[in-house]
Write an enzyme that holds these catalytic residues in place. Structure first.
Site, short mmCIF file in Angstrom:
data_model
loop_
_atom_site.label_atom_id
_atom_site.label_comp_id
_atom_site.label_asym_id
_atom_site.label_seq_id
_atom_site.Cartn_x
_atom_site.Cartn_y
_atom_site.Cartn_z
N ASN A 47 74.67 37.17 27.95
CA ASN A 47 73.72 36.06 27.14
C ASN A 47 73.64 34.74 27.43
O ASN A 47 75.14 34.57 27.90
CB ASN A 47 73.35 36.04 25.18
CG ASN A 47 75.16 35.97 24.90
OD1 ASN A 47 76.06 35.78 25.30
ND2 ASN A 47 75.55 34.83 24.15
N GLU A 74 73.37 30.84 27.22
CA GLU A 74 71.71 30.04 26.18
C GLU A 74 71.55 28.80 27.36
O GLU A 74 72.64 28.13 28.14
CB GLU A 74 72.89 29.27 25.46
CG GLU A 74 72.59 30.92 24.39
CD GLU A 74 74.26 31.11 23.27
OE1 GLU A 74 74.09 31.40 22.53
OE2 GLU A 74 75.12 29.12 22.99
N CYS A 87 69.71 37.30 26.03
CA CYS A 87 70.21 37.95 25.45
C CYS A 87 70.80 38.52 26.95
O CYS A 87 70.45 39.36 27.63
CB CYS A 87 69.70 39.29 24.31
SG CYS A 87 68.61 38.14 23.77
N GLU A 129 71.18 42.47 26.96
CA GLU A 129 70.75 43.29 27.16
C GLU A 129 69.68 42.83 28.42
O GLU A 129 68.63 43.27 28.82
CB GLU A 129 70.39 43.70 26.38
CG GLU A 129 71.10 43.94 25.21
CD GLU A 129 71.31 43.12 23.96
OE1 GLU A 129 71.71 44.08 23.24
OE2 GLU A 129 70.98 42.19 24.17
N CYS A 132 69.15 43.05 19.82
CA CYS A 132 68.26 42.10 18.26
C CYS A 132 67.35 42.66 18.88
O CYS A 132 66.67 43.58 19.33
CB CYS A 132 67.87 40.82 19.01
SG CYS A 132 67.02 40.63 20.44
N CYS A 163 65.12 42.72 22.31
CA CYS A 163 66.13 43.74 22.92
C CYS A 163 65.92 44.71 22.86
O CYS A 163 65.64 45.48 23.07
CB CYS A 163 67.77 43.08 22.95
SG CYS A 163 67.28 41.78 24.06
#
Length: 130
Positions: free
Chosen positions: A41, A43, A52, A54, A85, A88
């Site tokens: 991930n 940010e 993310c 994935e 999530c 994803c």
């Protein structure tokens, strides 16, 4: 054989850029021909924007030509058995199949294996948009 996929996901997690959530995640995808693509991930300051693990792994997978996804592993530093999530789940379903194996991990390895279909039983299909 899936332990190497976990190791790739864990190594990717170590490269996560998560200064806002402090919640590093790693993911790895294996194609049916044995190629592995990992991601973490990432940010940004406009948190929660970013992407993310994935999504990062899928980006590497697609840039190398894609292929049939055989299995996926996901690991988080602070949560055992993390699942992708919602976004994803749909992204993985777009490129995988309902029977694609999804390995949920803790810091030592795989603790549960399920399928993309079990995780997202009624996901959107690109076929419905044609």
């Amino acid at each position: 054989m899936s332990h190497d996929l976990f190791e790739a996901a864990r190594a990717a997690m170590e490269k996560a850029h998560a200064p806002y959530s402090r919640f590093p995640v790693g993911a790895a995808i294996r194609t049916t021909d044995g190629r592995i693509y990992a991601g973490a991930n990432m940010e940004v300051a406009s948190y929660p924007e970013g992407w993310c693990a994935e999504t990062t792994a899928l980006g590497h997978y697609l840039m190398d030509g894609g292929g049939e996804i055989a299995e996926v592993a996901v690991v988080a530093e602070k949560m055992a058995r993390i699942t992708p999530c919602g976004g994803c789940r749909q992204r993985l379903a777009e490129f995988g199949r309902p029977e694609t194996r999804l390995h949920l991990c803790d810091d030592a390895g795989i603790v549960e294996t399920t399928t993309l279909g079990a995780l997202l039983p009624h996901g959107f299909s690109g076929e419905t948009l044609k």
